[in-house]
Design a protein around this motif. Structure first.
Motif, PDB file in Angstrom:
ATOM      1  N   GLU A  51     -59.907 -37.242  -2.774  1.00 44.29           N
ATOM      2  CA  GLU A  51     -58.613 -36.671  -3.163  1.00 44.29           C
ATOM      3  C   GLU A  51     -58.288 -35.400  -2.394  1.00 44.29           C
ATOM      4  O   GLU A  51     -57.118 -35.122  -2.124  1.00 44.29           O
ATOM      5  CB  GLU A  51     -58.572 -36.417  -4.670  1.00 44.29           C
ATOM      6  CG  GLU A  51     -58.517 -37.697  -5.465  1.00 44.29           C
ATOM      7  CD  GLU A  51     -58.572 -37.503  -6.970  1.00 44.29           C
ATOM      8  OE1 GLU A  51     -58.129 -38.428  -7.676  1.00 44.29           O
ATOM      9  OE2 GLU A  51     -59.059 -36.449  -7.445  1.00 44.29           O
ATOM     10  N   SER A  52     -59.305 -34.646  -2.015  1.00 46.59           N
ATOM     11  CA  SER A  52     -59.071 -33.400  -1.274  1.00 46.59           C
ATOM     12  C   SER A  52     -58.639 -33.654   0.175  1.00 46.59           C
ATOM     13  O   SER A  52     -58.115 -32.759   0.824  1.00 46.59           O
ATOM     14  CB  SER A  52     -60.322 -32.520  -1.293  1.00 46.59           C
ATOM     15  OG  SER A  52     -61.308 -33.012  -0.386  1.00 46.59           O
ATOM     16  N   LEU A  53     -58.860 -34.856   0.668  1.00 45.99           N
ATOM     17  CA  LEU A  53     -58.570 -35.172   2.071  1.00 45.99           C
ATOM     18  C   LEU A  53     -57.258 -35.920   2.293  1.00 45.99           C
ATOM     19  O   LEU A  53     -56.889 -36.168   3.435  1.00 45.99           O
ATOM     20  CB  LEU A  53     -59.717 -36.011   2.651  1.00 45.99           C
ATOM     21  CG  LEU A  53     -61.046 -35.280   2.808  1.00 45.99           C
ATOM     22  CD1 LEU A  53     -62.159 -36.271   3.116  1.00 45.99           C
ATOM     23  CD2 LEU A  53     -60.948 -34.211   3.892  1.00 45.99           C
ATOM     24  N   ILE A  54     -56.576 -36.295   1.217  1.00 42.90           N
ATOM     25  CA  ILE A  54     -55.372 -37.111   1.363  1.00 42.90           C
ATOM     26  C   ILE A  54     -54.157 -36.440   0.743  1.00 42.90           C
ATOM     27  O   ILE A  54     -54.278 -35.594  -0.141  1.00 42.90           O
ATOM     28  CB  ILE A  54     -55.557 -38.516   0.749  1.00 42.90           C
ATOM     29  CG1 ILE A  54     -55.768 -38.426  -0.763  1.00 42.90           C
ATOM     30  CG2 ILE A  54     -56.706 -39.261   1.432  1.00 42.90           C
ATOM     31  CD1 ILE A  54     -55.804 -39.768  -1.475  1.00 42.90           C
ATOM     32  N   LEU A  55     -52.991 -36.853   1.202  1.00 40.43           N
ATOM     33  CA  LEU A  55     -51.733 -36.424   0.606  1.00 40.43           C
ATOM     34  C   LEU A  55     -51.328 -37.430  -0.469  1.00 40.43           C
ATOM     35  O   LEU A  55     -51.659 -38.618  -0.362  1.00 40.43           O
ATOM     36  CB  LEU A  55     -50.638 -36.347   1.668  1.00 40.43           C
ATOM     37  CG  LEU A  55     -50.771 -35.189   2.658  1.00 40.43           C
ATOM     38  CD1 LEU A  55     -49.798 -35.348   3.823  1.00 40.43           C
ATOM     39  CD2 LEU A  55     -50.538 -33.859   1.947  1.00 40.43           C
ATOM     40  N   THR A  59     -50.122 -43.729   2.614  1.00 38.41           N
ATOM     41  CA  THR A  59     -49.966 -45.174   2.724  1.00 38.41           C
ATOM     42  C   THR A  59     -51.165 -45.656   3.537  1.00 38.41           C
ATOM     43  O   THR A  59     -51.411 -45.176   4.634  1.00 38.41           O
ATOM     44  CB  THR A  59     -48.613 -45.576   3.353  1.00 38.41           C
ATOM     45  OG1 THR A  59     -48.572 -47.001   3.484  1.00 38.41           O
ATOM     46  CG2 THR A  59     -48.363 -44.933   4.692  1.00 38.41           C
ATOM     47  N   TYR A  60     -51.929 -46.567   2.951  1.00 37.90           N
ATOM     48  CA  TYR A  60     -53.214 -46.992   3.508  1.00 37.90           C
ATOM     49  C   TYR A  60     -53.155 -48.490   3.760  1.00 37.90           C
ATOM     50  O   TYR A  60     -53.230 -49.290   2.831  1.00 37.90           O
ATOM     51  CB  TYR A  60     -54.322 -46.635   2.513  1.00 37.90           C
ATOM     52  CG  TYR A  60     -55.730 -46.879   3.010  1.00 37.90           C
ATOM     53  CD1 TYR A  60     -56.431 -45.873   3.659  1.00 37.90           C
ATOM     54  CD2 TYR A  60     -56.359 -48.104   2.801  1.00 37.90           C
ATOM     55  CE1 TYR A  60     -57.731 -46.083   4.093  1.00 37.90           C
ATOM     56  CE2 TYR A  60     -57.658 -48.313   3.241  1.00 37.90           C
ATOM     57  CZ  TYR A  60     -58.339 -47.300   3.886  1.00 37.90           C
ATOM     58  OH  TYR A  60     -59.611 -47.504   4.315  1.00 37.90           O
ATOM     59  N   GLY A  61     -52.983 -48.865   5.015  1.00 31.12           N
ATOM     60  CA  GLY A  61     -52.834 -50.268   5.384  1.00 31.12           C
ATOM     61  C   GLY A  61     -54.150 -50.911   5.769  1.00 31.12           C
ATOM     62  O   GLY A  61     -54.881 -50.404   6.619  1.00 31.12           O
ATOM     63  N   HIS A  62     -54.426 -52.035   5.130  1.00 34.98           N
ATOM     64  CA  HIS A  62     -55.626 -52.823   5.430  1.00 34.98           C
ATOM     65  C   HIS A  62     -55.330 -53.830   6.539  1.00 34.98           C
ATOM     66  O   HIS A  62     -54.180 -54.212   6.763  1.00 34.98           O
ATOM     67  CB  HIS A  62     -56.076 -53.574   4.169  1.00 34.98           C
ATOM     68  CG  HIS A  62     -56.498 -52.663   3.060  1.00 34.98           C
ATOM     69  ND1 HIS A  62     -57.798 -52.257   2.887  1.00 34.98           N
ATOM     70  CD2 HIS A  62     -55.785 -52.079   2.052  1.00 34.98           C
ATOM     71  CE1 HIS A  62     -57.879 -51.465   1.829  1.00 34.98           C
ATOM     72  NE2 HIS A  62     -56.669 -51.345   1.301  1.00 34.98           N
ATOM     73  N   SER A  63     -56.371 -54.302   7.177  1.00 38.22           N
ATOM     74  CA  SER A  63     -56.197 -55.288   8.253  1.00 38.22           C
ATOM     75  C   SER A  63     -55.643 -56.613   7.727  1.00 38.22           C
ATOM     76  O   SER A  63     -55.085 -57.396   8.473  1.00 38.22           O
ATOM     77  CB  SER A  63     -57.515 -55.519   8.993  1.00 38.22           C
ATOM     78  OG  SER A  63     -58.495 -56.041   8.106  1.00 38.22           O
ATOM     79  N   SER A  64     -55.757 -56.847   6.428  1.00 37.06           N
ATOM     80  CA  SER A  64     -55.221 -58.068   5.804  1.00 37.06           C
ATOM     81  C   SER A  64     -53.710 -57.991   5.618  1.00 37.06           C
ATOM     82  O   SER A  64     -53.068 -58.991   5.295  1.00 37.06           O
ATOM     83  CB  SER A  64     -55.868 -58.271   4.431  1.00 37.06           C
ATOM     84  OG  SER A  64     -55.473 -57.218   3.558  1.00 37.06           O
ATOM     85  N   LEU A 138     -54.803 -36.611   5.198  1.00 40.32           N
ATOM     86  CA  LEU A 138     -54.433 -37.946   5.655  1.00 40.32           C
ATOM     87  C   LEU A 138     -53.126 -38.379   5.007  1.00 40.32           C
ATOM     88  O   LEU A 138     -52.998 -38.385   3.788  1.00 40.32           O
ATOM     89  CB  LEU A 138     -55.547 -38.948   5.332  1.00 40.32           C
ATOM     90  CG  LEU A 138     -55.362 -40.360   5.897  1.00 40.32           C
ATOM     91  CD1 LEU A 138     -55.363 -40.346   7.429  1.00 40.32           C
ATOM     92  CD2 LEU A 138     -56.459 -41.277   5.372  1.00 40.32           C
ATOM     93  N   LEU A 139     -52.168 -38.765   5.854  1.00 44.57           N
ATOM     94  CA  LEU A 139     -50.860 -39.224   5.393  1.00 44.57           C
ATOM     95  C   LEU A 139     -50.733 -40.741   5.515  1.00 44.57           C
ATOM     96  O   LEU A 139     -50.117 -41.381   4.664  1.00 44.57           O
ATOM     97  CB  LEU A 139     -49.755 -38.544   6.214  1.00 44.57           C
ATOM     98  CG  LEU A 139     -48.325 -38.979   5.956  1.00 44.57           C
ATOM     99  CD1 LEU A 139     -47.918 -38.703   4.511  1.00 44.57           C
ATOM    100  CD2 LEU A 139     -47.383 -38.271   6.935  1.00 44.57           C
ATOM    101  N   ALA A 140     -51.330 -41.302   6.562  1.00 47.73           N
ATOM    102  CA  ALA A 140     -51.213 -42.742   6.770  1.00 47.73           C
ATOM    103  C   ALA A 140     -52.432 -43.264   7.524  1.00 47.73           C
ATOM    104  O   ALA A 140     -53.050 -42.554   8.315  1.00 47.73           O
ATOM    105  CB  ALA A 140     -49.947 -43.068   7.553  1.00 47.73           C
ATOM    106  N   ARG A 141     -52.727 -44.538   7.261  1.00 46.84           N
ATOM    107  CA  ARG A 141     -53.820 -45.217   7.950  1.00 46.84           C
ATOM    108  C   ARG A 141     -53.446 -46.673   8.053  1.00 46.84           C
ATOM    109  O   ARG A 141     -52.962 -47.278   7.098  1.00 46.84           O
ATOM    110  CB  ARG A 141     -55.094 -45.057   7.129  1.00 46.84           C
ATOM    111  CG  ARG A 141     -56.343 -45.697   7.739  1.00 46.84           C
ATOM    112  CD  ARG A 141     -56.639 -47.000   7.070  1.00 46.84           C
ATOM    113  NE  ARG A 141     -58.026 -47.423   7.280  1.00 46.84           N
ATOM    114  CZ  ARG A 141     -58.449 -48.644   7.035  1.00 46.84           C
ATOM    115  NH1 ARG A 141     -57.643 -49.566   6.568  1.00 46.84           N
ATOM    116  NH2 ARG A 141     -59.705 -48.968   7.228  1.00 46.84           N
TER     117      ARG A 141
END
Length: 149
Positions: A51-55, A59-64, A138-141
């Motif tokens: 939680e301390s590392l993300i905003l 939005t966290y996109g998986h390869s699926s 982290l904002l997006a992945r």
């Protein structure tokens, strides 16, 4: 007099360029450290660190193709629904643009997701980090399956 002014302008330009370069290097190092903390927290499932590392807008996109929000991202790792035993990041590049960092790397990991057989992931990842008052978050992945070579 004009020669002195020219020399002064050249010196000021040099100092400005040097300070800008130093700040970019400092930011790249800070993003690299945040990326390493994220890698470690994804393995441990440590909720507070995650939680301390993300905003909140993550939005966290998986390869699926599935997309998680910040809460889903954290809960899946904490509950071991998504369980990384190992994560190896290689070929990492970091580009700083103002208060945004674009990070690309290759991720190879071993998984033991809840209710599934042990597995392996071989992914290329794009991360977008945002510089905040409390550090890089982290904002997006977005992950894609790595091309076979």
């Amino acid at each position: 007099m004009t020669i002195m002014i020219k020399k002064l302008l050249i010196a000021l330009s040099f100092i400005t360029v040097s300070l800008t370069f130093a700040q970019k290097n400092k930011d790249q190092q800070a993003v690299s450290e945040a990326s390493e903390k994220l890698r470690s927290a994804m393995i441990s499932g440590n909720k507070a660190i995650l939680e301390s590392l993300i905003l909140p807008e993550l939005t966290y996109g998986h390869s699926s193709g599935h997309i998680d929000n910040a809460k889903e991202f954290v809960e899946k790792l904490v509950s071991k629904q998504s369980d990384f035993l190992t994560i190896e990041n290689t070929n990492q590049s970091i580009q700083i643009v103002d208060k945004t960092a674009i990070v690309r790397n290759h991720l190879y990991g071993k998984t033991a997701d809840l209710g599934k057989e042990p597995g392996e992931v071989n992914l290329d990842i794009l991360y977008v980090w945002s510089k905040t008052k409390s550090g890089w978050k982290l904002l997006a992945r977005q992950a894609v399956k790595a091309e076979k070579k």
